[in-house]
Design an enzyme around this catalytic site. Structure first.
Site, PDB file in Angstrom:
ATOM      1  N   GLU A   1       2.546  -0.875  -3.159  1.00  0.00           N
ATOM      2  CA  GLU A   1       2.973   0.123  -2.466  1.00  0.00           C
ATOM      3  C   GLU A   1       3.992  -0.433  -1.225  1.00  0.00           C
ATOM      4  O   GLU A   1       3.876  -1.602  -0.828  1.00  0.00           O
ATOM      5  CB  GLU A   1       1.875   0.966  -1.706  1.00  0.00           C
ATOM      6  CG  GLU A   1       0.886  -0.235  -0.761  1.00  0.00           C
ATOM      7  CD  GLU A   1       0.114   0.802   0.230  1.00  0.00           C
ATOM      8  OE1 GLU A   1       0.868   1.349   1.216  1.00  0.00           O
ATOM      9  OE2 GLU A   1      -1.083   0.811   0.267  1.00  0.00           O
TER      10      GLU A   1
ATOM     11  N   LYS B   1       6.498   6.924   6.481  1.00  0.00           N
ATOM     12  CA  LYS B   1       5.309   6.922   5.458  1.00  0.00           C
ATOM     13  C   LYS B   1       5.440   8.473   4.823  1.00  0.00           C
ATOM     14  O   LYS B   1       5.461   9.502   5.212  1.00  0.00           O
ATOM     15  CB  LYS B   1       3.942   6.910   6.263  1.00  0.00           C
ATOM     16  CG  LYS B   1       3.635   5.483   6.731  1.00  0.00           C
ATOM     17  CD  LYS B   1       2.406   5.815   7.568  1.00  0.00           C
ATOM     18  CE  LYS B   1       1.342   6.072   7.128  1.00  0.00           C
ATOM     19  NZ  LYS B   1       0.144   6.293   7.749  1.00  0.00           N
TER      20      LYS B   1
ATOM     21  N   VAL C   1      -0.666   4.931  -0.280  1.00  0.00           N
ATOM     22  CA  VAL C   1      -1.713   4.883  -1.552  1.00  0.00           C
ATOM     23  C   VAL C   1      -1.451   6.103  -2.314  1.00  0.00           C
ATOM     24  O   VAL C   1      -1.193   6.190  -3.867  1.00  0.00           O
ATOM     25  CB  VAL C   1      -3.150   4.752  -1.200  1.00  0.00           C
ATOM     26  CG1 VAL C   1      -3.921   4.920  -2.337  1.00  0.00           C
ATOM     27  CG2 VAL C   1      -3.494   3.469  -0.585  1.00  0.00           C
TER      28      VAL C   1
ATOM     29  N   ASP D   1      -7.029  12.887  11.979  1.00  0.00           N
ATOM     30  CA  ASP D   1      -6.534  12.530  10.659  1.00  0.00           C
ATOM     31  C   ASP D   1      -7.421  12.107   9.496  1.00  0.00           C
ATOM     32  O   ASP D   1      -8.368  11.374   9.735  1.00  0.00           O
ATOM     33  CB  ASP D   1      -5.539  11.306  11.135  1.00  0.00           C
ATOM     34  CG  ASP D   1      -4.677  11.165   9.864  1.00  0.00           C
ATOM     35  OD1 ASP D   1      -3.742  11.746   9.715  1.00  0.00           O
ATOM     36  OD2 ASP D   1      -4.902   9.940   9.136  1.00  0.00           O
TER      37      ASP D   1
ATOM     38  N   SER E   1      -6.736  11.364   5.431  1.00  0.00           N
ATOM     39  CA  SER E   1      -5.810  10.672   4.678  1.00  0.00           C
ATOM     40  C   SER E   1      -5.585  11.729   3.528  1.00  0.00           C
ATOM     41  O   SER E   1      -6.737  11.913   2.574  1.00  0.00           O
ATOM     42  CB  SER E   1      -6.004   8.962   4.330  1.00  0.00           C
ATOM     43  OG  SER E   1      -5.143   8.785   3.549  1.00  0.00           O
ATOM     44  N   ALA E   2      -4.270  11.716   2.976  1.00  0.00           N
ATOM     45  CA  ALA E   2      -4.174  12.324   1.725  1.00  0.00           C
ATOM     46  C   ALA E   2      -4.460  11.470   0.677  1.00  0.00           C
ATOM     47  O   ALA E   2      -4.296  11.987  -0.665  1.00  0.00           O
ATOM     48  CB  ALA E   2      -2.698  12.587   1.711  1.00  0.00           C
ATOM     49  N   ASP E   3      -4.913  10.294   0.739  1.00  0.00           N
ATOM     50  CA  ASP E   3      -5.150   9.228  -0.367  1.00  0.00           C
ATOM     51  C   ASP E   3      -6.474   9.957  -0.840  1.00  0.00           C
ATOM     52  O   ASP E   3      -6.672   9.737  -2.026  1.00  0.00           O
ATOM     53  CB  ASP E   3      -5.586   7.875   0.248  1.00  0.00           C
ATOM     54  CG  ASP E   3      -4.431   7.108   1.075  1.00  0.00           C
ATOM     55  OD1 ASP E   3      -3.377   7.672   0.995  1.00  0.00           O
ATOM     56  OD2 ASP E   3      -4.747   6.000   1.707  1.00  0.00           O
TER      57      ASP E   3
ATOM     58  N   LYS F   1     -10.361   1.279   4.987  1.00  0.00           N
ATOM     59  CA  LYS F   1     -10.156   0.553   6.093  1.00  0.00           C
ATOM     60  C   LYS F   1     -11.065   0.801   7.036  1.00  0.00           C
ATOM     61  O   LYS F   1     -11.627   1.929   7.233  1.00  0.00           O
ATOM     62  CB  LYS F   1      -8.491   0.832   6.727  1.00  0.00           C
ATOM     63  CG  LYS F   1      -7.532   0.480   6.228  1.00  0.00           C
ATOM     64  CD  LYS F   1      -6.259   0.544   6.656  1.00  0.00           C
ATOM     65  CE  LYS F   1      -5.592   1.703   6.148  1.00  0.00           C
ATOM     66  NZ  LYS F   1      -4.864   1.629   4.897  1.00  0.00           N
TER      67      LYS F   1
HETATM   68  N1  PSU Z   1      -3.800  -1.154   3.163  1.00  0.00           N
HETATM   69  C1  PSU Z   1      -3.505  -1.987   4.051  1.00  0.00           C
HETATM   70  N2  PSU Z   1      -2.664  -1.592   4.828  1.00  0.00           N
HETATM   71  C2  PSU Z   1      -2.078  -0.330   4.952  1.00  0.00           C
HETATM   72  C3  PSU Z   1      -2.237   0.651   4.063  1.00  0.00           C
HETATM   73  C4  PSU Z   1      -3.229   0.361   3.060  1.00  0.00           C
HETATM   74  O1  PSU Z   1      -3.902  -3.131   4.078  1.00  0.00           O
HETATM   75  O2  PSU Z   1      -1.231  -0.147   5.931  1.00  0.00           O
HETATM   76  C5  PSU Z   1      -1.636   1.935   4.011  1.00  0.00           C
HETATM   77  C6  PSU Z   1      -1.780   2.614   2.811  1.00  0.00           C
HETATM   78  O3  PSU Z   1      -0.521   2.952   2.659  1.00  0.00           O
HETATM   79  C7  PSU Z   1      -2.613   3.897   3.114  1.00  0.00           C
HETATM   80  C8  PSU Z   1      -2.258   4.242   4.551  1.00  0.00           C
HETATM   81  O4  PSU Z   1      -2.428   4.937   1.916  1.00  0.00           O
HETATM   82  O5  PSU Z   1      -2.166   2.685   4.892  1.00  0.00           O
HETATM   83  C9  PSU Z   1      -2.994   5.060   5.134  1.00  0.00           C
HETATM   84  O6  PSU Z   1      -2.666   5.774   5.749  1.00  0.00           O
HETATM   85  P1  PSU Z   1      -3.217   7.407   6.291  1.00  0.00           P
HETATM   86  O7  PSU Z   1      -4.463   6.798   7.082  1.00  0.00           O
HETATM   87  O8  PSU Z   1      -2.034   7.856   7.445  1.00  0.00           O
HETATM   88  O9  PSU Z   1      -3.047   8.230   5.333  1.00  0.00           O
HETATM   89 MN    MN Z   2      -2.751  12.469   8.097  1.00  0.00          MN
END
Ligand code: PSU
Ligand code: MN
Length: 302
Positions: free
Chosen positions: A21, A83, A103, A134, A136-138, A155
């Site tokens: 990604e 993003k 992701v 927040d 995540s859409a993941d 994370k």
């Molecule tokens: N893994 C990492 N660092 C990152 C990410 C993943 O080690 O920055 C990214 C991925 O793209 C994941 C995003 O989808 O962080 C999550 O962001 P959010 O919580 O806004 O969905």
């Molecule tokens: Mn969000």
């Protein structure tokens, strides 16, 4: 008549490809480090006999396999490559704009291109207080796209117990490679022992690849493969707790760190507060995930 489980393999391509990604490269590491990380990840994957495929959106075109030049100009100004998750992807495609895939959108574009293995650092999930708006859409992307996602869990800046529960609620298979525990990104496991373990443990890559083919074909959804950071590179719990609360408060004090900016803002604050220790751990775990993803992709071809 007795019914048996389907034996037909997932419609995977005949070459072993591993998606990478671009959000991790553009927003997850300091500016100037993304290109070097992309090269190391690609090399790691190639060394295992698989093909790295960097995914992103360039001027409205979904790219599966960005060239070095494309990536270099892409990473020059991260603010020009916002993003993209499954909600804002379409607008960027429609308007001919560029963006970095997270992701969720890497899964969407990879699956559409017949790529079924993807390596990243940690999944997004449910943020904890004080950044608790927040989600995540993941998470829902995992229920929609048939991709093996190799990661170090979610994370650890998130509400990890709640996110692990949500993966179960969504019915996503979460399996550990050489671990029973649900890994916690910079930590091999969450300090709270009540966090659910992985659904199953695999110690053999060939068996894991066979399961992945089976599960992708059966569900047309994702499989999460958890690979814990090595003991050598993991961060100690006490350092972690200290750094996390400082980073969260720093990010929460900045109104620009809400929503989509929450994850990059906390990661950046952590990298600064820990004097680079979290960045080094992040890079190590992503490289290890790329290596495992390549082994799985190769084994899925057999
Ligand atoms: N893994 C990492 N660092 C990152 C990410 C993943 O080690 O920055 C990214 C991925 O793209 C994941 C995003 O989808 O962080 C999550 O962001 P959010 O919580 O806004 O969905
Ligand atoms: Mn969000």
């Amino acid at each position: 008549m007795t019914e048996t489980a389907p034996e037909s393999p997932a419609p995977i391509a005949r070459d072993a490809r591993v998606a990478l990604e671009t959000t991790l490269l553009a927003h997850g590491v300091p500016q100037g480090e993304g290109l070097a990380l992309a090269r190391r990840l690609s090399e790691t994957i190639s060394n295992r006999g698989a093909r790295p495929v960097v995914v992103g959106v360039v001027k409205g075109r979904p790219r599966l396999g960005m060239t070095d030049d494309e990536l270099a100009s892409f990473l020059e100004s991260p603010t020009a490559v916002p993003k993209l998750n499954t909600s804002n992807l379409g607008v960027h495609l429609f308007r001919g704009q560029s963006g970095a895939t997270t992701v969720s959108t890497t899964m969407e574009l990879a699956a559409r291109g017949g790529i079924h293995v993807f390596a990243t650092g940690g999944l997004g999930g449910i943020h904890a207080e004080p950044l608790d708006r927040d989600v995540s859409a993941d998470l829902t992307a995992l229920t929609r796209f048939p991709v093996v996602v190799v990661c170090s869990g979610v994370k650890s800046i998130l509400d990890v117990p709640a996110t692990r529960e949500m993966l179960e609620t969504l019915g996503v298979a979460v399996v550990g490679f050489e671990t029973d525990e649900f890994p916690c990104f910079y930590l091999r496991k969450h300090p709270d022992a009540r966090v659910n373990a992985c659904d199953a443990r695999f110690d053999d890559v060939q068996e894991l690849a066979a399961f992945a083919r089976f599960e992708l074909a059966r569900t047309n959804r994702a499989v999460v493969v958890c690979n814990a950071i090595s003991a050598e590179h993991e961060i100690g719990v006490e350092d972690w707790n200290r750094w996390l609360s400082a980073a969260e408060h720093r990010a929460a004090a900045d109104p620009a760190s809400a929503g989509r900016n929450a994850t990059p803002a906390v990661l950046k604050a952590l990298h600064e507060i820990s004097d680079g220790a979290t960045l080094r751990a992040n890079i190590e775990l992503v490289l290890s995930n790329a290596d495992l993803a390549a082994r799985i992709a190769v084994a899925m071809q057999r």
